[in-house]
Write an enzyme that holds these catalytic residues in place. Structure first.
Site, PDB file in Angstrom:
ATOM      1  NE  ARG A 117      -3.997  -1.785   2.166  1.00 11.84           N
ATOM      2  CZ  ARG A 117      -5.328  -1.651   2.084  1.00 11.84           C
ATOM      3  NH1 ARG A 117      -5.527  -0.386   1.456  1.00 11.84           N
ATOM      4  NH2 ARG A 117      -5.993  -2.567   2.184  1.00 11.84           N
ATOM      5  CD  GLU A 195       4.447  -1.387 -28.656  1.00 14.35           C
ATOM      6  OE1 GLU A 195       3.886  -1.212 -29.521  1.00 14.35           O
ATOM      7  OE2 GLU A 195       5.522  -2.047 -28.666  1.00 14.35           O
ATOM      8  CB  VAL A 198       8.923  -7.037 -27.509  1.00 13.76           C
ATOM      9  CG1 VAL A 198      10.186  -6.843 -28.336  1.00 13.76           C
ATOM     10  CG2 VAL A 198       8.397  -8.257 -27.524  1.00 13.76           C
ATOM     11  N   GLY A 200      10.344  -2.798 -23.788  1.00 10.04           N
ATOM     12  CA  GLY A 200       9.921  -1.959 -22.682  1.00 10.04           C
ATOM     13  C   GLY A 200       9.068  -0.663 -23.277  1.00 10.04           C
ATOM     14  CG  ASP A 267      14.599 -11.159 -21.338  1.00  6.62           C
ATOM     15  OD1 ASP A 267      13.552 -10.843 -20.560  1.00  6.62           O
ATOM     16  OD2 ASP A 267      15.150 -10.253 -22.124  1.00  6.62           O
ATOM     17  CE  LYS A 271      12.644  -8.820 -23.357  1.00  6.15           C
ATOM     18  NZ  LYS A 271      13.739  -7.982 -22.683  1.00  6.15           N
ATOM     19  N   GLY A 370      12.882  -0.766 -17.283  1.00  3.71           N
ATOM     20  CA  GLY A 370      12.625   0.365 -16.420  1.00  3.71           C
ATOM     21  C   GLY A 370      10.934   0.422 -16.199  1.00  3.71           C
TER      22      GLY A 370
END
Lengths: 481, 481
Positions: A117, A195, A198, A200, A267, A271, A370
Site C-alpha cells: 500500500r 506492447e 518486447v 520496454g 529472455d 521476445k 525500467g
C-alpha cells in the site's frame, strides 16, 4: 438484400449497399463455426456488449451530431485493475492517477497487499490480495504485471474468458501461449495488448504492425536484453572480468540474483519469438530458438573486437526462410560493426532493426526496461483499447496455421578463440571450419576470423575437440553486418 | 435512462448501463453544436453511413458469431484512387495490384494521363485526367500524391467534403492546413492519414501518437531532409565544395533543380510543424519556425566539426516551452556529437528522436524518402482506414485551441566562423557573443566555439558587423547534444 429507398435521401447523398452479399467471404473469421458452437452464455455476453455499443453510439451520435465518434468519446472510462504492484505496476498507477482521459484505476492486486500500500493512491482504488476480485464486473481491463508463466497465464485466461481485455508485459506467456490467448480474446470480444512485452518503452509492436503494415518484413534483429548489454558495454570499456561486472550489475539491481534468464538468452528468446510472429507473421515455438550464453567471454574477446572494428552485443535475429516456410533464428553474443544500429545502443537501451522488402531498413531505439518506459507501453495499449483502436492488437499474431519450424542461421564468418593454438586450427579445418584471418593471441591460444560457416558446425567440432582439454573452442561469435 | 432487464440475461452476464448520462461530457465534441447547425444533407449523409455500418455489423455479427469484428472482415475492399502517378504513386499502385487484403485500386488520376499509362496496371483500373472522376461514388479513399499546396489542398478538401477519406504525403498542406482538414474530416465522417508526410517510410506519426500515447513528449528532434543530409555527408567525407556536391546531387536526382526548399529548410520546417502538432500536441504556424540555410558551409567548417568530435547535420528541433504555452523551434545546420542519434544517419536516411517525461528518449530511424518507403507509409494508412483502426488518425492533430507561438531556442554554445580575426572576436564580444575556445584557422578568419548564446544574438551582431565587409560572421552553428 437490404437496400435503402433512395428517395429518402437528399440530393448528393448516395446510400451505399452494404447487404450481406457484400461481405467478402475471404475475410470471414476462420473460427466462426467453432464459436457458433460455443456456449450460450458467451454468445449472449457478446450480444449484450454489442447492443450496448450500438445503443451508446446512437446516443452519442445524436449528442455530437457528427458521423465520426470515437469510443473514448462514448464510453465511461475503462476501469483498470493492476495485477502485480512492482516497479512497473507502480509506474502505471502513477500515470493513471495523474489522470488519463478514458482510463480509471479501480483495483490493485498483489500478494500480501498490505506491505504494498502507498498513500498516493486515492481511496477510491481498492487493494486486494484475492485474485477473484480482479475478475469482478467492475473491472474492464486487467493489466498483468506479475511476470512468469504460472499463475500469470491462468489469470490472463480467466480475464479473457470473462470478456475482460488484458494488457501485459509478460514476454514468456505471450511467446509460449500468445496464440491461445488471442483465440480466447477473439472468442470473448476482448482485447489483448502486449506492447510492453518486447523492448520496454519502444513502440516496436505498434510500429511494426501498423506503421509498417504496408510492408513485408523479411528480417528482425535486435538487442533485446538490457542486462546483457550493460555487462557487455562495461566489459568493453574497462578491463574487468565477466564475474566482476556481473556482481556489480547485481549489486546495482541491473541483474537478477539468478541471471541465467538474461545471460543465457531465454529472455531475448521469448521476445524474438514475439517479434517473429508480429513482424515476420510466422509463429515459432520460442524454446526451439537456439540460445548461446554470453558467459565465458574474456577481455581478449573485447580486444579482438576492437581490432576488428566491432563491438560485442547479445544479438537476436529472425529471418524468413526464402521461398518456403520456417524461420532462421538465433540468440547469442555476436560481433557487430561499430557503425551498425546494433552497436549504437548503450547500457540498458534496446534496439530493434527490421528489413522490409519495400521500406528498407527501419530501426526503433529507446529504453528497453525500467518502470516508467514500460508503463508508457502499458498505458499506450490501454489508450488504444479505450479509443476502440485496438482491433489490430487482437490481430497482431497470425492465428491461422501451425508454428513455423526454426532452422539454423546461414553461414557467417565467425570470430573464434580456441585453446591449443596451431593444433586447434588444424583440427577445426578437418571439421570444415577454415581460418581466414589470424589475430594476435597470448599463450597458446588461437584467435581468428573464419570463412563463412554455421555456428552449429563450430559447435559440432567443439564437441569432438573436448576429448582433449588442451585443444578446444572457447568462444565462437558470428560477425553480423 | 436506458436499462437492460437483467432477467433477460443468463447468469454471469452483466448488462452494463450505457445510458446517455454515462457519456462523459468532457469528451464531447467541441464542434457538436456547430455541426448540429450544419446543413441537412451533411447530417443525412452521416446518418446513412452510420446506419449502414450498424446494419453491416449486425449482419457480420451473426455471420461470425463472435463479438469482435474488424471492419476489414465486414467491408468490401476500400476503393482507392491515386491522384498523382509519380514515383510514390507508382509504388503505391504496385503494392495494391500485388494484392492487399481490404484494398482495391480503382482509379489513377494524372495530368496528361496517357503518357503515364503502364501495362502492369490491370484493365479494371480506370485512368483519368479529369479530377472530378476521383470524387465519384465508386471511390472511398483518395491518395493525394501531387504535392505542393495548389491544387492539392483544394482536392483534399473536396474529397473530405464528400465523405471520402484522404491519405496524403503532402507535408506543406498538412503543416499549413492540417487543422482545417481534420475538422472537415470529422464533420464528414472521413479519415485523414498523413504518415507519409514526415520521414517517408519511418512510422513516426503512428509511433509517437499511438505507441507513445501513454507518454508526454517534451522535445522532438530530427534529421528530416534527405537532400541536405546527402550533401552534408558528402562534404564531410570528401574535400569538395558545396556547389560541386549540389550539382552532383542534382545530376543524380537527389536534389531538385530549385533546391531552395530543401537547402533553406522549408521542407523540414513543414515536417517539424507536423511533428510539433502530433508529438508535442502544440500546433504552430510552420512559416514562423526560423530556418537557416545550409548554403555557405565550407570545408573549414567540416574540419572544425571533426576537430570538435562532431558532425554537421540539418537539425530540426521543437520543444515545449516549460510551464507555459509556446514552442521553441528551429531548423538549420548544427553540429551534433558523433555518437548522437542525429549523427548516425547516412545519406538519405532520416531520424526522429523524441524525449518523453516517462519513457525517456526514443528514436525512429529509416528511409526518409523514395518511392517504395513512402508508399509503405501510404499503404499502412490505407490499411488502418480499411480495418477501422483509424480513429486516432483523425485525432492526430489537436483540433482545439489556437496555434502556439514559436519562440527562439534557448542559449547554446555555437561554432562560429567569421572574417576579420581578432577584430571580429572583439566586436562580437561587444554584442555579448563570447568565445570559449579558439580553433585553428587559416588566413584572417576566426574559428571558435562560443559560450552559450542564442543564434539570434549572433545574427543580430552579424547585421551590425556587415557594415564592414572585412569583419563579418560567415557561419554560426549551434552545438546540439
Amino acid at each position: 438484400m437490404l437496400r435503402h429507398d433512395a428517395g429518402l435521401y437528399p440530393p448528393g447523398v448516395e446510400p451505399r449497399d452494404w447487404g450481406p452479399d457484400d461481405v467478402d467471404e475471404r475475410h470471414q473469421d476462420p473460427h466462426a463455426s467453432a464459436d457458433l458452437q460455443g456456449d450460450v452464455a458467451k454468445i449472449f455476453r457478446a450480444i449484450t456488449k454489442f447492443e450496448a455499443i450500438i445503443r451508446k453510439r446512437v446516443v452519442a451520435f445524436f449528442l455530437s451530431g457528427a458521423g465520426v465518434i470515437t469510443n473514448s468519446e462514448l464510453m465511461t472510462p475503462l476501469r483498470v485493475a493492476i495485477v502485480g504492484f512492482g516497479t512497473v505496476g507502480r509506474s502505471v498507477a502513477r500515470i493513471l492517477i495523474h489522470g488519463v482521459s478514458g482510463l480509471r484505476l479501480t483495483r490493485v492486486f498483489n500478494r500480501n497487499v498490505n506491505r504494498k500500500r502507498v498513500d498516493w493512491v486515492p481511496a477510491s482504488v481498492s487493494w486486494t490480495e484475492t485474485i477473484d476480485d480482479v475478475f469482478s464486473p467492475d473491472v474492464d481491463v486487467v493489466v498483468e504485471l506479475v511476470g512468469g508463466t504460472d499463475p500469470a497465464f491462468e489469470w490472463m485466461r480467466r480475464a479473457l474468458s470473462k470478456g475482460k481485455s488484458v494488457v501485459t508485459a509478460n514476454k514468456q506467456v505471450m511467446a509460449r501461449h500468445g496464440l491461445e490467448l488471442f483465440e480466447l480474446a477473439r472468442a470473448n470480444g476482448a482485447q489483448l495488448g502486449f506492447e510492453a512485452s518486447v523492448a520496454g518503452g519502444i513502440p516496436v509492436i505498434r510500429g511494426i504492425q501498423e506503421g509498417l503494415g504496408g510492408d513485408e518484413l523479411i528480417r528482425v534483429q535486435g538487442v533485446l536484453n538490457g542486462t546483457c548489454n550493460y555487462i557487455l558495454s562495461e566489459m568493453a570499456s574497462s578491463v574487468v572480468s565477466f564475474e566482476t561486472v556481473l556482481a556489480d550489475a547485481q549489486a546495482r539491481g541491473y541483474a537478477e540474483a539468478d541471471p541465467a534468464v538474461d545471460l543465457d538468452g531465454f529472455d531475448a528468446q521469448a521476445k524474438l519469438a514475439i517479434l517473429s510472429a508480429v513482424g515476420l507473421r510466422r509463429r515459432v515455438e520460442p524454446t526451439t530458438i537456439p540460445c548461446r550464453s554470453i558467459r565465458g567471454l574474456v577481455t581478449a574477446d573485447f580486444d579482438a573486437a576492437r581490432e576488428l572494428g566491432r563491438a560485442i552485443r547479445q544479438v537476436s535475429v529472425a529471418e524468413r526462410v526464402k521461398n518456403g516456410s520456417g524461420v532462421r533464428a538465433a540468440v547469442g553474443p555476436a560481433m557487430v560493426r561499430l557503425d551498425s544500429r546494433l552497436a549504437q545502443v548503450a547500457g540498458s537501451e534496446n534496439v530493434v532493426v527490421v528489413d522490409g522488402v519495400r521500406g528498407g531498413q527501419t530501426a526503433f531505439v529507446g529504453q528497453g526496461a525500467g518502470g516508467d518506459p514500460t508503463a508508457v507501453a502499458v498505458v499506450s495499449d490501454l489508450l488504444a483499447i479505450a479509443s476502440g483502436n485496438s482491433r489490430m492488437i487482437t490481430h497482431a499474431f497470425p492465428v491461422v496455421g501451425s508454428d513455423h519450424r526454426v532452422v539454423e542461421m546461414g553461414a557467417q564468418p565467425h570470430y573464434l578463440r580456441a585453446a591449443g593454438g596451431d593444433e586447434a586450427e588444424r583440427r577445426l579445418t578437418e571439421f570444415g571450419v577454415v581460418g581466414a584471418q589470424r589475430l594476435d593471441a597470448v599463450d597458446n591460444e588461437l584467435l581468428m576470423v573464419t570463412d563463412p560457416c554455421t555456428t552449429e558446425a563450430i559447435e559440432k567440432s567443439m564437441n569432438k575437440l573436448t576429448n582433449d582439454e588442451a585443444v578446444r573452442v572457447l568462444a565462437a561469435l558470428p560477425l553480423v553486418d
